[in-house]
Design an enzyme around this catalytic site. Sequence first.
Site, PDB file in Angstrom:
ATOM      1  N   HIS A  72       0.698  -1.090  -0.043  1.00 29.15           N
ATOM      2  CA  HIS A  72       0.123  -0.051   0.015  1.00 29.15           C
ATOM      3  C   HIS A  72       0.788   1.264   0.099  1.00 29.15           C
ATOM      4  O   HIS A  72       1.747   1.214   0.674  1.00 29.15           O
ATOM      5  CB  HIS A  72      -1.044   0.098   1.282  1.00 29.15           C
ATOM      6  CG  HIS A  72      -0.278   0.042   2.558  1.00 29.15           C
ATOM      7  ND1 HIS A  72      -0.244   1.295   3.218  1.00 29.15           N
ATOM      8  CD2 HIS A  72      -0.243  -0.922   3.486  1.00 29.15           C
ATOM      9  CE1 HIS A  72       0.024   0.910   4.419  1.00 29.15           C
ATOM     10  NE2 HIS A  72       0.370  -0.519   4.680  1.00 29.15           N
ATOM     11  N   GLU A 223      -5.093   1.321   2.665  1.00 37.52           N
ATOM     12  CA  GLU A 223      -4.987   0.214   3.810  1.00 37.52           C
ATOM     13  C   GLU A 223      -5.037   0.886   5.211  1.00 37.52           C
ATOM     14  O   GLU A 223      -5.755   0.116   5.996  1.00 37.52           O
ATOM     15  CB  GLU A 223      -3.633  -0.170   3.481  1.00 37.52           C
ATOM     16  CG  GLU A 223      -3.331  -1.911   4.178  1.00 37.52           C
ATOM     17  CD  GLU A 223      -2.876  -1.641   5.715  1.00 37.52           C
ATOM     18  OE1 GLU A 223      -2.823  -2.545   6.139  1.00 37.52           O
ATOM     19  OE2 GLU A 223      -2.345  -0.403   5.829  1.00 37.52           O
ATOM     20  N   ASP A 244       4.047  -6.397   3.810  1.00 38.45           N
ATOM     21  CA  ASP A 244       3.711  -5.253   4.599  1.00 38.45           C
ATOM     22  C   ASP A 244       4.773  -5.484   5.704  1.00 38.45           C
ATOM     23  O   ASP A 244       5.599  -6.255   5.915  1.00 38.45           O
ATOM     24  CB  ASP A 244       2.301  -5.176   5.140  1.00 38.45           C
ATOM     25  CG  ASP A 244       1.654  -3.973   5.572  1.00 38.45           C
ATOM     26  OD1 ASP A 244       2.555  -2.916   6.006  1.00 38.45           O
ATOM     27  OD2 ASP A 244       0.512  -3.646   5.406  1.00 38.45           O
TER      28      ASP A 244
END
Length: 384
Positions: A72, A223, A244
């Site tokens: 993201h 996100e 992530d």
Amino acid sequence: MPRLNIDTEYLKDTLAELLSIASPSGYTDTIVRAAVTELRRLGLETQITRRGAIRARIPGKQQQPARAMIAHLDTLGAQVKALKENGRLELVPIGHWSARFAEGARCTIFTERGAYRGTILPLKASGHTFGDEVDELPVGWRYVELRVDAMATRPRDLERLGFSVGDIVAIDPQPEFIDNGFIVSRHLDDKAGVAVLFAAIEALQREKPELPVDTLFLFSIAEEVGNGGSSILTHDIASMITIDNGTTAPGQNSSEFGVTISMADQTGPFDWHLTNKLVRLCKEHDIRYQKDVFRYYRSDSAAALEAGADVRTALATFGVDASHGYERIHLHALRSLAELATAYVTSPVEIQRDANPAGSLLGFPSQPMEDAAPTNSDPSDPMI
């Protein structure tokens, strides 16, 4: 196929460029333009959704079951709640982060008349005025305010300058790239993940291995507010790996080195088959890894599943110390994660049945249910 060589200088330069672009959730147009420009430079076709999420596809030998990897572009930030009587701004957070880490932060406020600079301060910021009361002030967004670097001592002054309720506030990242490989900055979640995907794409485009199926690289823009991966998947995607941050902290098994593979987060376990495939790939390609389970964590994967996507999901992370604060990572984790990404997208598809959204039991996978074999074969052992 051996793991691809990752250009770590390109990875670092890309991360530095991403960190230089403010992109709190809700204010991501500029970083979307920058990301699309780089993807096109690397030779990928791109699609941008209405709000700015990005799809980039590398074709494979067959179209389905397509794979996806997602990171993201948006970060934490703040938003103006009110224009205060003292000429300062009341704030609410964008995303979930503590005001403890906002105190003292330099920032940019985006107004209808342009950008202004400022500092987030506790309500009692002067030790010469308040003495010990500075340390006694509670922690929370109600106890901080934004001091604008402009001539403003009352709400009318702020209005004249163009400030209004709802203005977006971007927090300075203050990045440091240290010679020993450590990187310290705000917003490494998840701009480091985006840089990892760009480094993997660069390696794939440079080496040009044949991919077994189409692979999509996805970049979400919301996100941090919970709906990042909810509306970006295409119908042909059967599996998606989220890149992530992992939570390196006491009580966790994450590390700032190697890949941390999350087995579950607060939404439940990740797909058993896809997650275990990542573990096997780490072993086969000699990529350092560890497993972890996250309590207070959700990602693009959760948003996609909650939106109704029937895809296998997994979460591969780089360990972050002090996540959602002044974060620290190590280049070793980023390189390892990019290596795993290239190993995954070049690996054979094991569940061909996933090419179709539904079907019979033919080709449906299975999970082991038998008792584990004893490790001691001595017949005199009473446990046998």
